[in-house]
Write a protein that holds these residues in place. Structure first.
Motif, PDB file in Angstrom:
ATOM      1  N   GLU A 177     -24.795 -33.226  -6.034  1.00  0.00           N
ATOM      2  CA  GLU A 177     -25.206 -32.602  -4.768  1.00  0.00           C
ATOM      3  C   GLU A 177     -24.610 -33.359  -3.588  1.00  0.00           C
ATOM      4  O   GLU A 177     -24.153 -32.753  -2.619  1.00  0.00           O
TER       5      GLU A 177
ATOM      6  N   SER B 120     -21.873 -27.265  -4.636  1.00  0.00           N
ATOM      7  CA  SER B 120     -21.853 -25.856  -4.222  1.00  0.00           C
ATOM      8  C   SER B 120     -20.520 -25.504  -3.567  1.00  0.00           C
ATOM      9  O   SER B 120     -19.917 -24.481  -3.868  1.00  0.00           O
TER      10      SER B 120
ATOM     11  N   ALA C  85     -17.763 -22.795  -4.791  1.00  0.00           N
ATOM     12  CA  ALA C  85     -17.452 -21.700  -3.869  1.00  0.00           C
ATOM     13  C   ALA C  85     -15.954 -21.669  -3.533  1.00  0.00           C
ATOM     14  O   ALA C  85     -15.326 -20.609  -3.507  1.00  0.00           O
TER      15      ALA C  85
ATOM     16  N   SER D 150      -9.473 -15.929  -6.050  1.00  0.00           N
ATOM     17  CA  SER D 150      -9.399 -14.501  -5.727  1.00  0.00           C
ATOM     18  C   SER D 150      -8.027 -14.125  -5.157  1.00  0.00           C
ATOM     19  O   SER D 150      -7.671 -12.960  -5.127  1.00  0.00           O
TER      20      SER D 150
ATOM     21  N   LEU E 290     -12.566  -7.304  -8.196  1.00  0.00           N
ATOM     22  CA  LEU E 290     -13.672  -8.106  -7.674  1.00  0.00           C
ATOM     23  C   LEU E 290     -14.621  -7.243  -6.847  1.00  0.00           C
ATOM     24  O   LEU E 290     -15.838  -7.356  -6.952  1.00  0.00           O
TER      25      LEU E 290
ATOM     26  N   ALA F 276     -28.800 -16.399  -7.209  1.00  0.00           N
ATOM     27  CA  ALA F 276     -28.448 -15.126  -7.849  1.00  0.00           C
ATOM     28  C   ALA F 276     -29.691 -14.516  -8.499  1.00  0.00           C
ATOM     29  O   ALA F 276     -30.574 -15.235  -8.940  1.00  0.00           O
TER      30      ALA F 276
ATOM     31  N   LEU G 219     -24.062 -12.621 -10.875  1.00  0.00           N
ATOM     32  CA  LEU G 219     -23.097 -13.730 -10.864  1.00  0.00           C
ATOM     33  C   LEU G 219     -21.785 -13.274 -10.224  1.00  0.00           C
ATOM     34  O   LEU G 219     -21.174 -13.978  -9.438  1.00  0.00           O
TER      35      LEU G 219
ATOM     36  N   GLN H 134     -21.319 -11.135  -8.006  1.00  0.00           N
ATOM     37  CA  GLN H 134     -21.394 -10.961  -6.548  1.00  0.00           C
ATOM     38  C   GLN H 134     -20.918 -12.230  -5.837  1.00  0.00           C
ATOM     39  O   GLN H 134     -20.452 -12.180  -4.701  1.00  0.00           O
ATOM     40  N   MET H 135     -21.050 -13.371  -6.523  1.00  0.00           N
ATOM     41  CA  MET H 135     -20.540 -14.619  -5.954  1.00  0.00           C
ATOM     42  C   MET H 135     -19.032 -14.528  -5.774  1.00  0.00           C
ATOM     43  O   MET H 135     -18.478 -14.906  -4.749  1.00  0.00           O
ATOM     44  N   ALA H 136     -18.363 -14.001  -6.808  1.00  0.00           N
ATOM     45  CA  ALA H 136     -16.904 -13.876  -6.767  1.00  0.00           C
ATOM     46  C   ALA H 136     -16.489 -12.848  -5.717  1.00  0.00           C
ATOM     47  O   ALA H 136     -15.527 -13.047  -4.964  1.00  0.00           O
ATOM     48  N   LYS H 137     -17.247 -11.764  -5.678  1.00  0.00           N
ATOM     49  CA  LYS H 137     -16.922 -10.673  -4.760  1.00  0.00           C
ATOM     50  C   LYS H 137     -17.040 -11.124  -3.302  1.00  0.00           C
ATOM     51  O   LYS H 137     -16.113 -10.944  -2.505  1.00  0.00           O
TER      52      LYS H 137
ATOM     53  N   SER I  49     -17.084 -14.146  -2.113  1.00  0.00           N
ATOM     54  CA  SER I  49     -16.123 -15.218  -1.820  1.00  0.00           C
ATOM     55  C   SER I  49     -14.735 -14.646  -1.560  1.00  0.00           C
ATOM     56  O   SER I  49     -13.981 -15.154  -0.719  1.00  0.00           O
ATOM     57  N   ALA I  50     -14.396 -13.586  -2.294  1.00  0.00           N
ATOM     58  CA  ALA I  50     -13.072 -12.976  -2.149  1.00  0.00           C
ATOM     59  C   ALA I  50     -12.905 -12.348  -0.767  1.00  0.00           C
ATOM     60  O   ALA I  50     -11.854 -12.497  -0.129  1.00  0.00           O
TER      61      ALA I  50
ATOM     62  N   GLY J 293     -28.660 -22.244  -5.465  1.00  0.00           N
ATOM     63  CA  GLY J 293     -28.011 -21.551  -6.576  1.00  0.00           C
ATOM     64  C   GLY J 293     -26.743 -20.807  -6.194  1.00  0.00           C
ATOM     65  O   GLY J 293     -25.905 -21.304  -5.430  1.00  0.00           O
TER      66      GLY J 293
ATOM     67  N   SER K 146     -25.658 -20.458  -2.519  1.00  0.00           N
ATOM     68  CA  SER K 146     -25.146 -21.716  -1.997  1.00  0.00           C
ATOM     69  C   SER K 146     -23.743 -21.978  -2.544  1.00  0.00           C
ATOM     70  O   SER K 146     -22.866 -22.452  -1.810  1.00  0.00           O
ATOM     71  N   ALA K 147     -23.521 -21.645  -3.806  1.00  0.00           N
ATOM     72  CA  ALA K 147     -22.223 -21.899  -4.431  1.00  0.00           C
ATOM     73  C   ALA K 147     -21.235 -20.760  -4.191  1.00  0.00           C
ATOM     74  O   ALA K 147     -20.276 -20.586  -4.928  1.00  0.00           O
ATOM     75  N   SER K 148     -21.471 -19.962  -3.167  1.00  0.00           N
ATOM     76  CA  SER K 148     -20.473 -18.956  -2.800  1.00  0.00           C
ATOM     77  C   SER K 148     -20.487 -18.782  -1.285  1.00  0.00           C
ATOM     78  O   SER K 148     -20.027 -19.660  -0.559  1.00  0.00           O
TER      79      SER K 148
ATOM     80  N   LEU L 299     -21.465 -21.613   1.656  1.00  0.00           N
ATOM     81  CA  LEU L 299     -20.690 -22.822   1.971  1.00  0.00           C
ATOM     82  C   LEU L 299     -19.208 -22.538   2.212  1.00  0.00           C
ATOM     83  O   LEU L 299     -18.368 -23.422   2.138  1.00  0.00           O
ATOM     84  N   LEU L 300     -18.888 -21.284   2.515  1.00  0.00           N
ATOM     85  CA  LEU L 300     -17.494 -20.931   2.748  1.00  0.00           C
ATOM     86  C   LEU L 300     -17.192 -20.627   4.207  1.00  0.00           C
ATOM     87  O   LEU L 300     -16.152 -20.065   4.532  1.00  0.00           O
TER      88      LEU L 300
ATOM     89  N   PHE M 165     -27.301 -26.820  -4.725  1.00  0.00           N
ATOM     90  CA  PHE M 165     -26.953 -25.966  -5.867  1.00  0.00           C
ATOM     91  C   PHE M 165     -28.146 -25.874  -6.818  1.00  0.00           C
ATOM     92  O   PHE M 165     -28.720 -24.819  -7.033  1.00  0.00           O
TER      93      PHE M 165
END
Lengths: 315, 288
Positions: A170, A175, A179, A186, A310, B170, B179, B181-184, B186-187, B209, B212-214, B217-218, B232
């Motif tokens: 952490e 995270s 991410a 992608s 995606l 998620a 799950l 949706q994280m990729a989507k 982020s893309a 979770g 946070s991992a998509s 934090l982007l 996370f």
């Protein structure tokens, strides 16, 4: 070979034990015993076929986590030549829970990245049981970006109980590390083929799982939360994990129906650990074909198709 | 277990509890969960649900959040037609379908994300907010799709995107669809980044979770409200894994700032000012 039979395989284990016993007794070339053994062998195969033709999702989870399940390093040895492992994220350290490096697939240079759980106790500890920390995902990212520069397809092998849930993880931004990989994968300008070979658990799996093609080995599993975790939240006990596995649809057959998984690679009877060479050969054949198909497209078309794919998740 | 608990069926009991918490007005007073001060509700609301005594930022709903963030005029909800789906026909002790229906009744929302196009001090923006009261703000298809469609609007019109997250991660009941949706998300965020359209992520208590991992934090700018918890893995999971107590302040926004995960912490009362100032610089406009 001691196959480490799972609970639901006990009837097979008993038959196999009987065969072994007979083999010991029958070393004097007694014809009747040879005949008996071949009969029992046939019975054992039938029994295995019977059990494996109707595995529950929870049983498949157990096969996917089998202590003898082939790991990333086992496939690397069998599917590629000229393998050079590359280390480190260039910021903090090297994470043994993720292996990465360059190799040749059927002569062509490729980048290979996968989680590695570790076989012996010492190796398991050094590989943190296949639970990567941020530096593992950042190493993977560095290697993927390198693959893009040198026009190598990226092949990932997914097998993890999840990203490591710890204080250091952490503190160093697990995270963000995950991410970032999702975002970059992608749009990485090179084909990416992802294969779940064992356990694909949640964001820690997806962090090397975004690409043009998603394969699953027949008895591998892929879930948003482990069945135990899900059971713990809903039923307040891990005992209900079999129900959670059923409800979440963690197997390749369900995920292929949902349009998330593209191809299922059939495993030998009784699971990949029964015939590692065979399953590696099958996976290799699929990867060779998929690399060829994806490489024949223009990069713009490839990326547009990846983006569309995606965007379509859940539609 | 009291005798009453034994005779009232489980389902009725939990339904009953929910109704009291959401429907019955709690009166004019509210107790701060942090300092236990008893606060006068109208005053608390004027203070944007921040405790005037200890500065504790209380959770607020998605609509209220966007309501206090965007300018009052020219708001338009986006992607409201995207509704949750139950592709797996998920069932545990209850059907997921029924859980959705009761969450919809309790919150008045169709799912856990509200998206709007509007203006911030006159600047056009797209803003989305998670509704934590809806299934723990969890991300399944509808949340991912609404976020993505809102981001597509920002992308096409080249206007900034702001996201207020508050989520457990998620959504289990949609399994791998969640799950993905994280990729989507982020893309689509990556496309904003490549185009140079600003994206600001504001984490509000809590963010965990898969979210946070998509998307959380982007951000070009990652920020959080004071004292918000974000990470996370949840603290309980970490404690179980490492078998030791977690340090004080672990995963709070101050911890995130110290460890370099976020750019700054923004007090709720300064949110409009600060974000408007940042976005004006990113889009090369004069200060509002």
């Amino acid at each position: 070979m001691n196959l480490n039979y799972l609970d639901f395989e006990q009837p097979i284990a008993e038959l196999e034990a009987k065969i072994e016993e007979l083999q010991l007794v029958g070393s004097d070339n007694d014809l009747n015993i040879t005949e008996e053994i071949s009969k029992l062998r046939e019975k054992s195969t039938k029994l295995t076929e019977g059990i494996y033709s109707d595995l529950s999702p929870w049983q498949i989870v157990q096969v996917a986590r089998h202590p003898q399940r082939p790991y990333t390093s086992d496939y690397i040895k069998r599917m590629f030549t000229d393998w050079d492992e590359l280390h480190g994220d260039r910021h903090f350290g090297d994470d043994n829970a993720i292996i990465g490096g360059v190799a040749r697939l059927d002569g062509k240079p490729v980048m290979v990245i996968g989680q590695e759980k570790g076989r012996s106790v010492n190796e398991k500890v050094s590989r943190n049981f296949g639970m990567p920390k941020p530096e593992g995902y950042r190493k993977a990212l560095r290697l993927m970006e390198m693959a893009e520069r040198f026009k190598m397809p990226v092949l990932t092998l997914i097998d993890t109980p999840g990203a490591y849930p710890g204080i250091d993880s952490e503190e160093r931004g697990i995270s963000e590390a995950i991410a970032q990989n999702l975002a970059v994968m992608s749009r990485l300008r090179t084909p990416i083929i992802c294969t779940v070979i064992g356990e694909g658990s949640s964001g820690g799996a997806l962090a090397i799982g975004v690409g043009d093609q998603l394969n699953m080995l027949q008895y591998s599993t892929y879930f948003v939360i482990s069945p135990e975790g899900c059971a713990n939240i809903i039923w307040k006990t891990v005992e209900k994990a079999p129900l959670a596995a059923e409800a979440m649809g963690v197997t390749s057959s369900v995920l292929q129906e949902l349009g998330i998984v593209d191809e299922t690679i059939p495993e030998p009877l009784g699971g990949a650990h029964r015939d590692l060479d065979l399953v590696a050969e099958r996976l290799k054949a699929s990867l060779v074909r998929q690399v060829d198909e994806l490489s024949s497209q223009s990069l713009d078309d490839l990326l547009e198709a990846r983006y569309k794919r995606l965007m379509s998740y859940g539609n | 277990m009291s005798w009453l608990d034994k005779i009232v069926p489980n389902v009725v009991r939990s339904e009953g509890k929910k109704r009291t918490s959401s429907k019955v007005p709690e009166g004019l007073w509210k107790k701060c969960a942090k300092c236990a001060a008893v606060l006068y509700r109208p005053e608390l609301e004027r203070n944007l649900d921040v405790c005037p005594k200890c500065d504790h930022h209380m959770r607020i709903g998605a609509r209220k959040r966007l309501g206090v963030f965007l300018d009052e005029e020219d708001r338009e909800e986006l992607a409201a037609d995207v509704l949750p789906t139950d592709r797996l026909k998920f069932k545990d002790v209850k059907k997921y379908k029924d859980r959705l229906t009761s969450a919809q009744k309790a919150t008045g929302e169709k799912d856990a994300l509200v998206a709007m196009r509007g203006t911030l001090k006159g600047m056009p923006v797209v803003a989305v907010a998670f509704e934590f009261a809806f299934h723990g703000g969890s991300m399944g298809y509808a949340v991912g799709e609404r976020f993505t469609r809102a981001a597509q609007v920002a992308l096409e019109e080249n206007i900034p995107l702001v996201c207020f997250s508050a989520t457990g991660g998620a959504r289990m009941q949609e399994a791998l669809i969640s799950l993905m949706q994280m990729a989507k998300t982020s893309a689509v965020i990556e496309r904003l980044k490549l185009q140079g359209t600003p994206y600001i992520s504001v984490m509000t208590d809590p963010v965990y979770g898969g979210v946070s991992a998509s998307l959380a934090l982007l951000g070009d700018i990652n920020t959080a409200e004071p004292g918000a918890r974000a990470g996370f893995a949840g603290p309980a999971i970490i404690e179980q894994t490492i078998r030791q107590k977690l340090p004080k302040g672990f995963q709070r926004s101050e911890f995130l700032l110290e460890h370099g995960a976020i750019d700054l912490i923004i007090h709720r009362k300064d949110m409009r000012e600060k974000l408007a100032g940042l976005l004006a610089k990113f889009t090369n406009q004069s200060a509002a």
